[in-house]
Design an enzyme around this catalytic site. Sequence first.
Site, PDB file in Angstrom:
ATOM      1  N   ASN A 182       1.319  -0.840   0.123  1.00 52.59           N
ATOM      2  CA  ASN A 182      -0.004  -0.166   0.091  1.00 52.59           C
ATOM      3  C   ASN A 182       1.390   1.134   0.172  1.00 52.59           C
ATOM      4  O   ASN A 182       2.365   1.177  -0.075  1.00 52.59           O
ATOM      5  CB  ASN A 182      -1.011  -0.729   1.451  1.00 52.59           C
ATOM      6  N   THR A 214      -1.455  -0.319  -3.314  1.00 50.11           N
ATOM      7  CA  THR A 214      -3.227   0.228  -2.905  1.00 50.11           C
ATOM      8  C   THR A 214      -3.031   1.314  -2.865  1.00 50.11           C
ATOM      9  O   THR A 214      -2.666   1.882  -1.415  1.00 50.11           O
ATOM     10  CB  THR A 214      -3.456  -1.078  -2.396  1.00 50.11           C
ATOM     11  N   ASP A 246      -4.767  -8.249   1.678  1.00 54.39           N
ATOM     12  CA  ASP A 246      -4.812  -9.713   1.591  1.00 54.39           C
ATOM     13  C   ASP A 246      -5.437 -10.382   0.517  1.00 54.39           C
ATOM     14  O   ASP A 246      -5.412 -10.781   0.055  1.00 54.39           O
ATOM     15  CB  ASP A 246      -5.419 -10.529   2.806  1.00 54.39           C
TER      16      ASP A 246
END
Length: 328
Positions: A182, A214, A246
């Site tokens: 991320n 992300t 996940d």
Amino acid sequence: MDITVLGLCGQSVFLGTDHFHTPGETVHAETLHMEPGGKGFNQAVAAARLGAQVSFITCVGDDQAGRDCLRFLEGEGILPVAQVSPEAATAYACILTDKAGENRVTVYRGASGLLSPEFIRQNEAVIAGSGLLLLNHEYPAGCNLAALELAEKHGVPVILNPAPAKRMDASLLERFSLVTPNFSEAAVMLGGLRNVEDLPGLFQSHGIRRAVVTLGGGGALVIDGGKMWKVPAKPSTVKDTTGAGDTFTAALAVALLRKKTLLQAVEYAGNAAALSVSQNYVLPGLPTESELKSKFTALPSTEISGKGMYDGLLKRIFAEGDGTAQPD
């Protein structure tokens, strides 16, 4: 096997609260839920529910919690490859979720810290027979390195989901086919990140060919060949963000195995993550292949170029979330 996952396996307790603690404050939980989990565990189950054949390399204690975890994996059609250690209890996690759906996670590593590189090498055939290896930072670096070396030996592509975040050398990062941090994890992994426009160059300087960053509610950035695209998030009613990262990584791996382009795979993964946050807890929210197909929404990508566009994107990232809406 399609995918082999190396990761933590343990028990999780979920406590729902009105808000998170301030220092010294006692907060009363309004809900309680328990289920097996762990980053790698979640990824393995998510990939299996999306139709992949999955093996899962892990370490558990010689206790009921460990046996329950392995039994659950088998029930999901996953092959558990487990080192059982009598020296420590099976891993345990406590997840607090507030009324906004955000969470705070505390993990006891327990037996997971005892997984040995030797055990991984003893199971070389599992990795050799896989189409893809999925790694994260739940285990000691020596375990990941042993798995990576075996994958390289047998020509198996390796995806690294670099969480929990840690600084990494370029000589190691360049050995992965894809990394999926991320935004916050990318900054730690690359040794600092001040501007979105720096991402393609920083990844390239670290030897990373392809990356997906992300952004939680902001979607994802796709870096490939020195170029960058923005893929929007799928709108979703957020109940619980635990495990969304996940789910995203597992779905991305499944889509790539099915010969989707990286942008198509991110679109698929974004849909899976959106479905996962619409349910409370982790396992109930992991979508099946049929559920994802029936609720799939196109998420058209936009190539990003020009400093002005980067500046605007950076503001939106911090306004919409830097990855905390899809925690790992």
